[in-house]
Design a protein around this motif. Structure first.
Motif, PDB file in Angstrom:
ATOM      1  N   VAL A  49       0.843  -1.194   0.000  1.00 25.04           N
ATOM      2  CA  VAL A  49       0.000   0.000   0.000  1.00 25.04           C
ATOM      3  C   VAL A  49       0.879   1.245   0.000  1.00 25.04           C
ATOM      4  O   VAL A  49       2.046   1.206   0.395  1.00 25.04           O
ATOM      5  N   GLU A  50       0.301   2.347  -0.427  1.00 25.74           N
ATOM      6  CA  GLU A  50       1.012   3.617  -0.438  1.00 25.74           C
ATOM      7  C   GLU A  50       1.158   4.154   0.985  1.00 25.74           C
ATOM      8  O   GLU A  50       0.395   3.791   1.886  1.00 25.74           O
ATOM      9  N   ARG A  51       2.133   5.021   1.149  1.00 26.16           N
ATOM     10  CA  ARG A  51       2.476   5.565   2.469  1.00 26.16           C
ATOM     11  C   ARG A  51       1.280   6.211   3.170  1.00 26.16           C
ATOM     12  O   ARG A  51       1.040   5.966   4.355  1.00 26.16           O
ATOM     13  N   ALA A  52       0.541   7.034   2.474  1.00 24.14           N
ATOM     14  CA  ALA A  52      -0.585   7.752   3.090  1.00 24.14           C
ATOM     15  C   ALA A  52      -1.621   6.773   3.642  1.00 24.14           C
ATOM     16  O   ALA A  52      -2.110   6.948   4.763  1.00 24.14           O
ATOM     17  N   LEU A  53      -1.953   5.738   2.880  1.00 22.23           N
ATOM     18  CA  LEU A  53      -2.928   4.756   3.341  1.00 22.23           C
ATOM     19  C   LEU A  53      -2.349   3.962   4.509  1.00 22.23           C
ATOM     20  O   LEU A  53      -3.035   3.706   5.496  1.00 22.23           O
ATOM     21  N   TRP A  54      -1.076   3.568   4.425  1.00 22.47           N
ATOM     22  CA  TRP A  54      -0.442   2.794   5.492  1.00 22.47           C
ATOM     23  C   TRP A  54      -0.509   3.545   6.820  1.00 22.47           C
ATOM     24  O   TRP A  54      -0.755   2.966   7.863  1.00 22.47           O
ATOM     25  N   LYS A  55      -0.290   4.866   6.775  1.00 20.32           N
ATOM     26  CA  LYS A  55      -0.326   5.677   7.990  1.00 20.32           C
ATOM     27  C   LYS A  55      -1.732   5.752   8.579  1.00 20.32           C
ATOM     28  O   LYS A  55      -1.888   5.860   9.788  1.00 20.32           O
ATOM     29  N   GLU A  56      -2.763   5.689   7.733  1.00 18.44           N
ATOM     30  CA  GLU A  56      -4.152   5.748   8.198  1.00 18.44           C
ATOM     31  C   GLU A  56      -4.651   4.439   8.791  1.00 18.44           C
ATOM     32  O   GLU A  56      -5.520   4.434   9.641  1.00 18.44           O
ATOM     33  N   LEU A  57      -4.122   3.336   8.294  1.00 19.88           N
ATOM     34  CA  LEU A  57      -4.646   2.021   8.645  1.00 19.88           C
ATOM     35  C   LEU A  57      -4.276   1.571  10.047  1.00 19.88           C
ATOM     36  O   LEU A  57      -3.191   1.864  10.541  1.00 19.88           O
ATOM     37  N   ASN A  58      -5.191   0.841  10.638  1.00 18.76           N
ATOM     38  CA  ASN A  58      -4.970   0.173  11.910  1.00 18.76           C
ATOM     39  C   ASN A  58      -5.425  -1.270  11.756  1.00 18.76           C
ATOM     40  O   ASN A  58      -6.278  -1.578  10.912  1.00 18.76           O
ATOM     41  N   VAL A  59      -4.870  -2.152  12.587  1.00 19.52           N
ATOM     42  CA  VAL A  59      -5.339  -3.535  12.594  1.00 19.52           C
ATOM     43  C   VAL A  59      -6.828  -3.516  12.923  1.00 19.52           C
ATOM     44  O   VAL A  59      -7.272  -2.794  13.812  1.00 19.52           O
ATOM     45  N   GLY A  60      -7.604  -4.268  12.157  1.00 23.38           N
ATOM     46  CA  GLY A  60      -9.054  -4.310  12.344  1.00 23.38           C
ATOM     47  C   GLY A  60      -9.816  -3.478  11.319  1.00 23.38           C
ATOM     48  O   GLY A  60     -11.026  -3.643  11.164  1.00 23.38           O
ATOM     49  N   ASP A  61      -9.121  -2.576  10.614  1.00 15.20           N
ATOM     50  CA  ASP A  61      -9.776  -1.772   9.575  1.00 15.20           C
ATOM     51  C   ASP A  61     -10.133  -2.654   8.381  1.00 15.20           C
ATOM     52  O   ASP A  61      -9.471  -3.646   8.103  1.00 15.20           O
ATOM     53  N   ARG A  62     -11.175  -2.264   7.669  1.00 17.36           N
ATOM     54  CA  ARG A  62     -11.604  -2.994   6.481  1.00 17.36           C
ATOM     55  C   ARG A  62     -11.073  -2.312   5.234  1.00 17.36           C
ATOM     56  O   ARG A  62     -11.093  -1.099   5.120  1.00 17.36           O
ATOM     57  N   LEU A  63     -10.579  -3.135   4.306  1.00 22.06           N
ATOM     58  CA  LEU A  63     -10.123  -2.660   3.009  1.00 22.06           C
ATOM     59  C   LEU A  63     -10.964  -3.295   1.918  1.00 22.06           C
ATOM     60  O   LEU A  63     -11.408  -4.434   2.054  1.00 22.06           O
ATOM     61  N   VAL A  64     -11.166  -2.526   0.843  1.00 22.03           N
ATOM     62  CA  VAL A  64     -11.875  -3.024  -0.332  1.00 22.03           C
ATOM     63  C   VAL A  64     -11.014  -2.734  -1.553  1.00 22.03           C
ATOM     64  O   VAL A  64     -10.471  -1.639  -1.698  1.00 22.03           O
ATOM     65  N   LYS A  65     -10.888  -3.714  -2.421  1.00 18.04           N
ATOM     66  CA  LYS A  65     -10.136  -3.564  -3.671  1.00 18.04           C
ATOM     67  C   LYS A  65     -11.064  -3.912  -4.819  1.00 18.04           C
ATOM     68  O   LYS A  65     -11.615  -5.002  -4.865  1.00 18.04           O
ATOM     69  N   LYS A  66     -11.269  -2.961  -5.703  1.00 12.58           N
ATOM     70  CA  LYS A  66     -12.083  -3.179  -6.903  1.00 12.58           C
ATOM     71  C   LYS A  66     -11.154  -3.402  -8.096  1.00 12.58           C
ATOM     72  O   LYS A  66     -10.024  -2.900  -8.097  1.00 12.58           O
ATOM     73  N   PRO A  67     -11.597  -4.117  -9.117  1.00 13.12           N
ATOM     74  CA  PRO A  67     -10.740  -4.364 -10.293  1.00 13.12           C
ATOM     75  C   PRO A  67     -10.216  -3.053 -10.894  1.00 13.12           C
ATOM     76  O   PRO A  67     -10.968  -2.090 -11.054  1.00 13.12           O
ATOM     77  N   GLY A  68      -8.919  -2.998 -11.144  1.00 14.21           N
ATOM     78  CA  GLY A  68      -8.313  -1.835 -11.771  1.00 14.21           C
ATOM     79  C   GLY A  68      -8.056  -0.669 -10.846  1.00 14.21           C
ATOM     80  O   GLY A  68      -7.606   0.380 -11.273  1.00 14.21           O
ATOM     81  N   GLN A  69      -8.336  -0.821  -9.549  1.00 10.79           N
ATOM     82  CA  GLN A  69      -8.124   0.262  -8.576  1.00 10.79           C
ATOM     83  C   GLN A  69      -7.219  -0.211  -7.460  1.00 10.79           C
ATOM     84  O   GLN A  69      -7.002  -1.408  -7.269  1.00 10.79           O
ATOM     85  N   LEU A  70      -6.685   0.736  -6.696  1.00 10.06           N
ATOM     86  CA  LEU A  70      -5.902   0.408  -5.509  1.00 10.06           C
ATOM     87  C   LEU A  70      -6.835   0.102  -4.339  1.00 10.06           C
ATOM     88  O   LEU A  70      -7.993   0.529  -4.348  1.00 10.06           O
ATOM     89  N   ALA A  71      -6.325  -0.584  -3.353  1.00  2.00           N
ATOM     90  CA  ALA A  71      -7.110  -0.877  -2.150  1.00  2.00           C
ATOM     91  C   ALA A  71      -7.452   0.426  -1.426  1.00  2.00           C
ATOM     92  O   ALA A  71      -6.651   1.352  -1.394  1.00  2.00           O
ATOM     93  N   ARG A  72      -8.654   0.469  -0.863  1.00  2.38           N
ATOM     94  CA  ARG A  72      -9.121   1.665  -0.151  1.00  2.38           C
ATOM     95  C   ARG A  72      -9.799   1.247   1.149  1.00  2.38           C
ATOM     96  O   ARG A  72     -10.309   0.143   1.252  1.00  2.38           O
ATOM     97  N   LEU A  73      -9.844   2.174   2.094  1.00  4.46           N
ATOM     98  CA  LEU A  73     -10.587   1.935   3.335  1.00  4.46           C
ATOM     99  C   LEU A  73     -12.060   1.764   3.009  1.00  4.46           C
ATOM    100  O   LEU A  73     -12.609   2.470   2.156  1.00  4.46           O
ATOM    101  N   ALA A  74     -12.695   0.840   3.688  1.00  2.00           N
ATOM    102  CA  ALA A  74     -14.135   0.612   3.463  1.00  2.00           C
ATOM    103  C   ALA A  74     -14.954   1.571   4.292  1.00  2.00           C
ATOM    104  O   ALA A  74     -14.564   2.076   5.268  1.00  2.00           O
TER     105      ALA A  74
END
Length: 67
Positions: A42-67
């Motif tokens: 994951v990119e730095r900005a997303l990594w800094k936002e994430l915590n264990v227990g957070d949900r991620l969603v990845k759609k075809p052709g896109q990067l993973a994002r917070l749910a």
């Protein structure tokens, strides 16, 4: 995971490492809703936002994002 994959899941671990000695790679381990686990870069900005227990969603052709 290929860029065309689609998945959703929960972050179970965050990690970062200098795998090649000069670039810092940020990864999260995700337990997918399908029951597997995947290590996802994951990119730095997303990594800094994430915590264990957070949900991620990845759609075809896109990067993973917070749910």
């Amino acid at each position: 995971m290929a860029n065309e994959d689609a998945w959703s899941g929960t972050v179970v671990k965050k990690s970062r490492a200098l795998l090649d000695g000069s670039n810092l790679y940020r990864r999260v381990t995700v337990e997918t809703d399908a029951g597997g686990t995947e290590k996802v870069r994951v990119e730095r900005a997303l990594w800094k936002e994430l915590n264990v227990g957070d949900r991620l969603v990845k759609k075809p052709g896109q990067l993973a994002r917070l749910a």
